[in-house]
Design an enzyme around this catalytic site. Structure first.
Site, short mmCIF file in Angstrom:
data_model
loop_
_atom_site.label_atom_id
_atom_site.label_comp_id
_atom_site.label_asym_id
_atom_site.label_seq_id
_atom_site.Cartn_x
_atom_site.Cartn_y
_atom_site.Cartn_z
N ARG A 163 0.85 -1.18 0.00
CA ARG A 163 0.00 0.00 0.00
C ARG A 163 0.89 1.24 0.00
O ARG A 163 1.88 1.31 0.74
CB ARG A 163 -0.94 0.02 1.21
CG ARG A 163 -2.15 -0.89 1.06
CD ARG A 163 -3.10 -0.38 -0.01
NE ARG A 163 -4.34 -1.14 -0.12
CZ ARG A 163 -4.54 -2.14 -0.94
NH1 ARG A 163 -3.55 -2.56 -1.71
NH2 ARG A 163 -5.71 -2.75 -1.01
N GLU A 207 -3.25 7.97 -5.52
CA GLU A 207 -3.43 7.28 -6.80
C GLU A 207 -4.67 7.82 -7.50
O GLU A 207 -5.70 8.00 -6.86
CB GLU A 207 -3.56 5.77 -6.57
CG GLU A 207 -2.30 5.15 -5.98
CD GLU A 207 -2.41 3.65 -5.75
OE1 GLU A 207 -3.45 3.05 -6.13
OE2 GLU A 207 -1.47 3.07 -5.19
N HIS A 217 -0.58 0.41 -10.15
CA HIS A 217 -1.26 -0.52 -9.25
C HIS A 217 -1.78 -1.74 -10.03
O HIS A 217 -2.97 -2.07 -9.99
CB HIS A 217 -2.41 0.17 -8.51
CG HIS A 217 -2.72 -0.46 -7.19
ND1 HIS A 217 -3.17 0.25 -6.10
CD2 HIS A 217 -2.65 -1.76 -6.76
CE1 HIS A 217 -3.38 -0.57 -5.08
NE2 HIS A 217 -3.06 -1.79 -5.47
#
Length: 324
Positions: free
Chosen positions: A237, A266, A285
């Site tokens: 994370r 993000e 991601h």
């Protein structure tokens, strides 16, 4: 009459059909306050919730008095207010096992692409810079037989250790909340404190969930303890890392390179200094982002919601004591 559920993430047709066999399904674009307000009656009657990448907090739960279970198409659940869900006896289901191997593949890809400078030199070739036999300014660094430090020896950490140990003959160091006997027996992994891992590892792979305890676990102090030749990898994370401290460590040469699949914010801002660094591999991601795995995650999430609303919480439940 079938229970009512809200779907806030598109599903493949066959999975949507499976969901509709058990429930009356209402599809919405997101869980924004505007969407909730416009569909207030639907939210008020819903007993189930399924989707991903949206915050589920106490304010939303106030609008859903009949909610009994929510199912996320992810392993991570830091965007859910678990305390608020538990206080209301709402089950939270997730998909912890489906994506393990694929995320480990992504981690290994980041290790290889940073060490061998794959992205950087590929761009140089495309730019027409390969005009003669290459020299040292094109060279990378070996991966095989280098020491891999894994911070977080869960399912994904184990899958990464398997690849590194058997595929690349890498000595494995790890740091976790407890000793992992299987990792030590299968991969000859050595448990050590975080400082020792940082000081001795050639690659430091961070695979931790985001919690109050792990927020900014990696900052200036941790990067300063790493080898100048070390490569940092994060596919856990983003907020576990102080991104400004990482940028500073790269700029000062405290670490050699970084491979990043997650970020504090993000999508990553186009103005981020990380994007101007040739020694940074930044991907959006993509840890579990394959067609096969994303389908498997969605299928698991559908089954999880069906099980939860039928009172079956033997697996994949974050707060199973709610069902007691």
């Amino acid at each position: 009459m079938k229970p009512s559920v809200i779907l806030y993430k598109a599903l493949p047709d066959d999975l949507l059909q499976r969901l509709q066999e058990h429930f009356t399904v209402h599809q919405v674009a997101n869980l924004s306050p505007q969407t909730v307000e416009q569909n207030a009656a639907i939210f008020a009657e819903a007993e189930g919730l399924l989707g991903s990448n949206e915050n589920v907090d106490a304010a939303l739960l106030e609008k859903m008095p009949k909610l009994r279970a929510t199912s996320t198409i992810s392993v991570g659940y830091d965007n859910f207010d678990v305390d608020a869900l538990t206080a209301r006896k709402i089950l939270l289901m997730h998909t912890p096992t489906v994506l393990t191997e694929t995320v480990a593949d992504t981690l290994m890809a980041l290790v290889l692409s940073t060490a061998r400078r794959v992205v950087e030199v590929a761009e140089r070739v495309k730019a027409g810079e390969w005009t003669a036999s290459i020299g040292p300014d094109w060279y990378g660094t070996d991966v095989h037989h280098k020491t891999l430090g894994i911070v977080g020896m869960g399912r994904i950490g184990m899958a990464l250790a398997q690849r590194a140990h058997f595929g690349f003959n890498m000595p494995i160091l790890y740091n976790a909340r407890r000793h992992h006997k299987e990792a030590e027996e299968r991969f000859n992994a050595r448990y050590c404190d975080l400082d020792t891992l940082l000081q001795e590892s050639d690659f430091v792979c961070l695979i931790l969930p985001l919690t109050d305890e792990t927020h900014h676990l990696f900052g200036a102090e941790q990067f300063a303890k790493m080898k100048p030749s070390a490569i940092f990898i994060n596919a856990g994370r983003g907020p576990v890392v102080d991104e400004n401290a990482l940028i500073a460590a790269l700029q000062k040469g405290e670490i050699h390179a970084a491979g990043l699949d997650v970020f504090e914010q993000e999508p990553l801002s186009v103005d981020s200094p990380l994007l101007s660094m040739a020694n940074v591999v930044a991907v959006p991601h993509i840890g579990s982002a394959t067609h096969e795995t994303r389908y498997g995650m969605a299928a698991c999430a559908v089954d999880n919601l069906i099980d939860a609303l039928q009172g079956k919480v033997e697996k994949n439940c974050v707060n199973p004591h709610v069902a007691d």
